[in-house]
Motif scaffolding. Structure first.
Motif, short mmCIF file in Angstrom:
data_model
loop_
_atom_site.label_atom_id
_atom_site.label_comp_id
_atom_site.label_asym_id
_atom_site.label_seq_id
_atom_site.Cartn_x
_atom_site.Cartn_y
_atom_site.Cartn_z
N ALA A 1 31.66 41.29 45.45
CA ALA A 1 32.13 39.69 45.01
C ALA A 1 31.95 39.66 43.66
CB ALA A 1 30.80 39.00 45.65
N ILE A 2 33.42 39.97 43.12
CA ILE A 2 33.66 39.70 41.79
C ILE A 2 34.70 38.59 41.59
CG2 ILE A 2 33.12 41.91 41.17
CD1 ILE A 2 35.88 42.60 40.98
N LEU A 3 35.21 38.11 40.34
CA LEU A 3 36.00 36.88 40.23
C LEU A 3 37.36 37.15 40.60
CD1 LEU A 3 35.96 33.98 39.21
CD2 LEU A 3 36.29 35.01 36.90
N GLU A 4 37.88 38.45 40.20
CA GLU A 4 39.14 38.74 40.68
C GLU A 4 39.51 38.82 42.00
OE1 GLU A 4 37.06 40.51 38.65
OE2 GLU A 4 38.05 40.36 36.58
N LEU B 1 42.14 36.18 46.82
CA LEU B 1 41.90 35.40 48.30
C LEU B 1 42.21 34.04 48.22
CD1 LEU B 1 38.91 37.48 49.18
CD2 LEU B 1 41.30 38.02 50.14
N ILE B 2 41.71 33.37 47.30
CA ILE B 2 41.82 31.91 47.26
C ILE B 2 43.32 31.72 46.87
CG2 ILE B 2 41.26 29.80 45.69
CD1 ILE B 2 38.45 30.96 45.49
N PRO C 1 47.42 45.39 39.48
CA PRO C 1 46.48 46.07 38.16
C PRO C 1 45.06 45.66 38.11
CG PRO C 1 48.57 44.87 37.56
CD PRO C 1 48.39 44.85 38.82
N PHE C 2 44.68 44.31 38.43
CA PHE C 2 43.35 44.00 37.98
C PHE C 2 42.55 44.27 39.22
CE2 PHE C 2 46.12 40.47 39.50
CZ PHE C 2 45.40 40.14 40.83
N LEU C 3 43.05 44.68 40.35
CA LEU C 3 41.97 45.12 41.41
C LEU C 3 42.51 46.49 41.82
CD1 LEU C 3 43.09 42.16 43.98
CD2 LEU C 3 40.83 42.42 42.69
#
Length: 64
Positions: A9-12, A17-18, A53-55
Motif C-alpha cells: 500500500a504505497i502512494l504510487e 489504480l485510482i 517506471p515508477f512501479l
C-alpha cells in the motif's frame, strides 16, 4: 481471466489504480504486517502496471 492481486500500500500503486478507475481495498493481516492493497485485474493489466517506471520494482503478486 481476472484474478485478485496484492501489492504494498504505497502512494504510487493507489494513484495508478485510482486513475485507471479500478476498485481496490486495503488489508492488514496482522498488527505486525504491512498494509496491502488488493484489487481485481487481468494479467495484461498487471503487466502494464509492472512496465511503468515508477512501479517497476514494486512486487505485485497474485492472491490465491
Amino acid at each position: 481471466m481476472f484474478h485478485y492481486y496484492q501489492a504494498p500500500a504505497i502512494l504510487e500503486v493507489a494513484r495508478y489504480l485510482i486513475q485507471g478507475n479500478r476498485e481496490f481495498y486495503t488489508h492488514k493481516p496482522s498488527m505486525d504486517a504491512p498494509l496491502q492493497i488488493r484489487f481485481l485485474a487481468s494479467e495484461e493489466y498487471v503487466k502494464k502496471m509492472q512496465a511503468r517506471p515508477f512501479l517497476k520494482h514494486i512486487p505485485i503478486t497474485i492472491k490465491a
